[in-house]
Write a protein that holds these residues in place. Structure first.
Motif, PDB file in Angstrom:
ATOM      1  N   VAL A 117       0.533  -0.857  -0.178  1.00 62.29           N
ATOM      2  CA  VAL A 117       0.352   0.150   0.163  1.00 62.29           C
ATOM      3  C   VAL A 117       0.849   1.026  -0.396  1.00 62.29           C
ATOM      4  O   VAL A 117       1.294   1.421   1.261  1.00 62.29           O
ATOM      5  CB  VAL A 117      -0.795   0.343   1.035  1.00 62.29           C
ATOM      6  CG1 VAL A 117      -1.940   1.059   1.299  1.00 62.29           C
ATOM      7  CG2 VAL A 117      -1.721  -1.002   1.266  1.00 62.29           C
ATOM      8  N   SER A 118       1.035   1.858  -1.318  1.00 70.52           N
ATOM      9  CA  SER A 118       2.033   3.226  -1.475  1.00 70.52           C
ATOM     10  C   SER A 118       0.958   3.938  -1.463  1.00 70.52           C
ATOM     11  O   SER A 118       1.020   4.907  -2.592  1.00 70.52           O
ATOM     12  CB  SER A 118       2.972   3.075  -2.471  1.00 70.52           C
ATOM     13  OG  SER A 118       2.059   2.938  -3.234  1.00 70.52           O
ATOM     14  N   GLY A 119       0.240   4.696  -0.057  1.00 68.68           N
ATOM     15  CA  GLY A 119      -1.049   5.747  -0.673  1.00 68.68           C
ATOM     16  C   GLY A 119      -2.208   5.193  -1.061  1.00 68.68           C
ATOM     17  O   GLY A 119      -2.354   4.708  -1.626  1.00 68.68           O
ATOM     18  N   ILE A 152       2.539  -4.535   3.488  1.00 71.32           N
ATOM     19  CA  ILE A 152       3.484  -3.365   3.632  1.00 71.32           C
ATOM     20  C   ILE A 152       2.775  -1.803   3.155  1.00 71.32           C
ATOM     21  O   ILE A 152       2.032  -2.125   2.518  1.00 71.32           O
ATOM     22  CB  ILE A 152       4.389  -3.534   2.426  1.00 71.32           C
ATOM     23  CG1 ILE A 152       5.006  -5.113   2.292  1.00 71.32           C
ATOM     24  CG2 ILE A 152       5.730  -3.063   2.054  1.00 71.32           C
ATOM     25  CD1 ILE A 152       5.870  -5.540   1.602  1.00 71.32           C
ATOM     26  N   PHE A 153       2.858  -1.456   4.389  1.00 73.66           N
ATOM     27  CA  PHE A 153       3.025  -0.141   4.623  1.00 73.66           C
ATOM     28  C   PHE A 153       4.122   0.638   4.214  1.00 73.66           C
ATOM     29  O   PHE A 153       5.184   0.416   5.251  1.00 73.66           O
ATOM     30  CB  PHE A 153       2.176   0.074   5.615  1.00 73.66           C
ATOM     31  CG  PHE A 153       0.407  -0.292   5.976  1.00 73.66           C
ATOM     32  CD1 PHE A 153      -0.849   0.198   4.893  1.00 73.66           C
ATOM     33  CD2 PHE A 153       0.420  -1.109   6.345  1.00 73.66           C
ATOM     34  CE1 PHE A 153      -1.479   0.008   4.872  1.00 73.66           C
ATOM     35  CE2 PHE A 153      -1.295  -1.654   6.521  1.00 73.66           C
ATOM     36  CZ  PHE A 153      -1.675  -1.054   5.500  1.00 73.66           C
ATOM     37  N   GLN A 154       4.156   1.827   3.643  1.00 69.36           N
ATOM     38  CA  GLN A 154       5.445   2.643   3.703  1.00 69.36           C
ATOM     39  C   GLN A 154       5.366   3.645   4.910  1.00 69.36           C
ATOM     40  O   GLN A 154       6.177   4.619   4.650  1.00 69.36           O
ATOM     41  CB  GLN A 154       5.477   3.295   2.655  1.00 69.36           C
ATOM     42  CG  GLN A 154       5.219   2.895   1.535  1.00 69.36           C
ATOM     43  CD  GLN A 154       5.708   2.814  -0.460  1.00 69.36           C
ATOM     44  OE1 GLN A 154       5.410   4.481  -0.247  1.00 69.36           O
ATOM     45  NE2 GLN A 154       5.890   2.286  -1.030  1.00 69.36           N
ATOM     46  N   ASN A 155       3.976   3.842   5.004  1.00 70.79           N
ATOM     47  CA  ASN A 155       4.104   5.219   6.302  1.00 70.79           C
ATOM     48  C   ASN A 155       3.029   4.462   7.250  1.00 70.79           C
ATOM     49  O   ASN A 155       2.248   4.316   6.775  1.00 70.79           O
ATOM     50  CB  ASN A 155       3.632   6.647   5.892  1.00 70.79           C
ATOM     51  CG  ASN A 155       2.715   6.614   4.676  1.00 70.79           C
ATOM     52  OD1 ASN A 155       1.630   6.544   5.613  1.00 70.79           O
ATOM     53  ND2 ASN A 155       2.579   6.758   4.341  1.00 70.79           N
ATOM     54  N   ASN A 156       2.597   5.430   8.600  1.00 70.13           N
ATOM     55  CA  ASN A 156       2.241   5.171   9.819  1.00 70.13           C
ATOM     56  C   ASN A 156       0.711   5.141   9.428  1.00 70.13           C
ATOM     57  O   ASN A 156      -0.249   4.954  10.212  1.00 70.13           O
ATOM     58  CB  ASN A 156       2.652   5.659  10.970  1.00 70.13           C
ATOM     59  CG  ASN A 156       3.645   4.538  11.784  1.00 70.13           C
ATOM     60  OD1 ASN A 156       3.245   3.228  12.446  1.00 70.13           O
ATOM     61  ND2 ASN A 156       4.562   5.077  12.163  1.00 70.13           N
ATOM     62  N   ASP A 157       0.777   6.720   8.498  1.00 73.48           N
ATOM     63  CA  ASP A 157      -1.115   6.843   8.804  1.00 73.48           C
ATOM     64  C   ASP A 157      -1.703   6.531   8.062  1.00 73.48           C
ATOM     65  O   ASP A 157      -2.763   6.413   7.432  1.00 73.48           O
ATOM     66  CB  ASP A 157      -0.324   8.880   7.490  1.00 73.48           C
ATOM     67  CG  ASP A 157       0.149   9.528   8.544  1.00 73.48           C
ATOM     68  OD1 ASP A 157      -0.342   9.942   9.469  1.00 73.48           O
ATOM     69  OD2 ASP A 157       1.608   9.088   8.126  1.00 73.48           O
ATOM     70  N   ASP A 158      -1.138   6.156   6.792  1.00 75.24           N
ATOM     71  CA  ASP A 158      -1.798   5.020   5.528  1.00 75.24           C
ATOM     72  C   ASP A 158      -2.590   3.366   6.517  1.00 75.24           C
ATOM     73  O   ASP A 158      -3.406   3.499   6.366  1.00 75.24           O
ATOM     74  CB  ASP A 158      -1.046   4.948   4.405  1.00 75.24           C
ATOM     75  CG  ASP A 158      -1.093   5.355   3.130  1.00 75.24           C
ATOM     76  OD1 ASP A 158      -1.255   6.145   3.221  1.00 75.24           O
ATOM     77  OD2 ASP A 158      -0.014   4.877   2.510  1.00 75.24           O
ATOM     78  N   TYR A 159      -1.299   2.934   6.840  1.00 72.62           N
ATOM     79  CA  TYR A 159      -1.611   2.204   8.452  1.00 72.62           C
ATOM     80  C   TYR A 159      -3.196   2.393   8.623  1.00 72.62           C
ATOM     81  O   TYR A 159      -4.170   1.757   8.788  1.00 72.62           O
ATOM     82  CB  TYR A 159      -0.553   1.553   9.124  1.00 72.62           C
ATOM     83  CG  TYR A 159      -0.865   0.060  10.558  1.00 72.62           C
ATOM     84  CD1 TYR A 159      -1.715  -0.706   9.739  1.00 72.62           C
ATOM     85  CD2 TYR A 159      -0.641   1.066  11.587  1.00 72.62           C
ATOM     86  CE1 TYR A 159      -2.212  -1.473  11.259  1.00 72.62           C
ATOM     87  CE2 TYR A 159      -1.366  -0.063  12.297  1.00 72.62           C
ATOM     88  CZ  TYR A 159      -1.748  -0.752  12.282  1.00 72.62           C
ATOM     89  OH  TYR A 159      -2.246  -1.737  13.228  1.00 72.62           O
ATOM     90  N   SER A 160      -2.921   3.845   9.619  1.00 74.02           N
ATOM     91  CA  SER A 160      -3.890   4.367  10.663  1.00 74.02           C
ATOM     92  C   SER A 160      -5.330   4.642   9.995  1.00 74.02           C
ATOM     93  O   SER A 160      -5.984   4.120  10.577  1.00 74.02           O
ATOM     94  CB  SER A 160      -3.365   5.189  10.887  1.00 74.02           C
ATOM     95  OG  SER A 160      -2.420   5.294  12.244  1.00 74.02           O
ATOM     96  N   GLU A 161      -5.129   4.712   8.565  1.00 75.49           N
ATOM     97  CA  GLU A 161      -6.250   5.479   8.324  1.00 75.49           C
ATOM     98  C   GLU A 161      -7.382   3.887   7.806  1.00 75.49           C
ATOM     99  O   GLU A 161      -8.566   3.908   8.034  1.00 75.49           O
ATOM    100  CB  GLU A 161      -5.995   6.406   6.836  1.00 75.49           C
ATOM    101  CG  GLU A 161      -7.657   6.789   5.583  1.00 75.49           C
ATOM    102  CD  GLU A 161      -7.381   7.410   5.633  1.00 75.49           C
ATOM    103  OE1 GLU A 161      -7.742   7.431   3.841  1.00 75.49           O
ATOM    104  OE2 GLU A 161      -6.385   8.615   6.038  1.00 75.49           O
ATOM    105  N   LEU A 162      -6.002   2.919   7.050  1.00 74.33           N
ATOM    106  CA  LEU A 162      -6.762   1.702   6.612  1.00 74.33           C
ATOM    107  C   LEU A 162      -7.706   0.877   8.193  1.00 74.33           C
ATOM    108  O   LEU A 162      -9.258   0.328   7.605  1.00 74.33           O
ATOM    109  CB  LEU A 162      -6.005   0.665   5.958  1.00 74.33           C
ATOM    110  CG  LEU A 162      -5.601   0.554   4.541  1.00 74.33           C
ATOM    111  CD1 LEU A 162      -5.407  -0.693   3.892  1.00 74.33           C
ATOM    112  CD2 LEU A 162      -7.284   0.392   3.565  1.00 74.33           C
TER     113      LEU A 162
END
Length: 379
Positions: A117-119, A152-162
């Motif tokens: 997940v890259s954005g 695989i997340f590139q940042n914590n924000d994408d993880y937190s949003e999902l």
């Protein structure tokens, strides 16, 4: 798994994106004796993948389609592809393969699934969430119910949003890798160009959410004062197939060949970075922008936004400046700060290289990917 040659399938929107972001992983898999296939749209660069010993399947689908019948057809094409290849591991790259591919992998019972997940893309940016996004979220919930599926997340924000959207399953494995990394030998630290003119690079696909309009306004603010002292270089294609795409007409109207120059797609980006002093990316949101990772490796100061993904590439005041998203005056001021202070520019360039060596080494990124493959497959 260490002694077994596995079959891995990479699924991504287009061939050029795979080449720039994941080809190094495929090459390592080939070296390990794995059977490697890439399924993507052939935009004319598939031969670069095939030459590495990788099998290539021309696999086209709309990146932003909304017609229900066409989308059902696309989902079935994913299912048929997986049934034909029968991979041990499937690695989905970019949002649509993540969503449709996860569903297809569940139907076909692929042993291990990796979702990069890259954005979260156009439908999840700003005020764009709507009916399509809601349908996507429901499909995610179904597809992500897989016992051997990892993200695989590139940042914590994408993880937190999902996670907040409730689409992640408790069985999913979560991993964090800062982008696709950069080849530190190829993108080696390079001295600043000599000469009186300062070159400012904007190296992206030309999309509105990369901050194109804001950068144009910033160039207008700086023009009267610096038109003979600086030049903005726009390096990237107009993306006419993307809803957020900027037209070539707009870009041609913006450039004048002297103060602003649009050079389009450049295969040798190392040379382009080396020819510039500053890299700018006023994006609204990213996963982990490869352009900024490469800018760090070459040793260039960065002006970007405090957006998700972008902010991880800059330590404020150390290797660059971060400005608010959709700002213009702040963006122009940050660029001017570097123009007026060549010593600061040089110091920040060195700091960028140090950051790249500590955080963005491609060798480390590749090693982490194979550790993830091993964990999911052996599970």
């Amino acid at each position: 798994m260490k002694n077994k040659a596995l079959k891995i399938l990479f699924v991504v929107n287009v061939d050029w994106f795979f080449i720039s972001h994941r080809l190094c992983i495929a090459q390592t898999a080939i070296e390990k004796g794995w059977d490697v296939t890439v399924a993507a749209e052939d935009t004319g660069r598939s031969e670069e993948i095939i030459q590495c010993g990788v099998k290539f399947i021309n696999f086209s689908f709309s990146r932003s389609g909304t017609n229900p019948l066409k989308e059902l057809f696309t989902l079935n094409e994913f299912r048929k592809l997986y049934k034909k290849i029968t991979p041990d591991i499937v690695h989905h790259i970019t949002l649509k393969p993540v969503i449709y591919g996860s569903l297809a992998a569940k139907f076909v019972k692929i042993p291990a699934v990796v979702n990069a997940v890259s954005g979260l893309g156009y439908n999840f940016t700003g005020d764009n969430q709507g009916f399509v996004a809601k349908i996507m979220l429901q499909l995610m919930k179904i597809g992500f119910k897989h016992k051997n599926l990892g993200f695989i997340f590139q940042n914590n924000d994408d993880y937190s949003e999902l996670k907040s959207l409730g689409v992640l399953n408790e069985k999913n494995k979560i991993f964090f890798i800062k982008g696709s990394g950069v080849n530190l030998k190829k993108f080696n630290h390079s001295p600043m160009p000599t000469g009186d003119r300062i070159f400012i690079l904007f190296p992206v696909r030309m999309l509105w959410d990369k901050g194109v309009a804001e950068l144009r306004e910033a160039t207008n603010l700086l023009k009267n004062k610096y038109r003979n002292k600086i030049q903005f270089i726009l390096a990237g294609l107009a993306d006419n197939d993307n809803k957020a795409g900027v037209s070539s007409t707009y870009l041609k109207d913006w450039e004048d060949g002297e103060y602003v120059q649009w050079i389009g797609y450049q295969k040798d980006m190392v040379a382009v970075y080396r020819s510039c002093h500053i890299v700018v990316l006023p994006s609204y949101r990213e996963g982990m922008p490869r352009t900024l990772i490469e800018a760090c490796a070459i040793g260039r100061p960065i002006v970007t936004t405090n957006a998700i993904g972008c902010r991880e590439c800059v330590n404020e005041g150390v290797n660059g400046f971060k400005v608010p998203v959709k700002s213009t005056i702040e963006l122009a001021n940050a660029i001017e700060e570097l123009i007026l202070n060549p010593d600061v520019m040089l110091k920040m360039g060195f700091a960028s290289r140090v950051k790249a060596e500590k955080e963005f080494d491609q060798l480390s990124v590749v090693r982490k990917h194979f550790e993830i493959y091993q964990e999911l497959y052996e599970q």
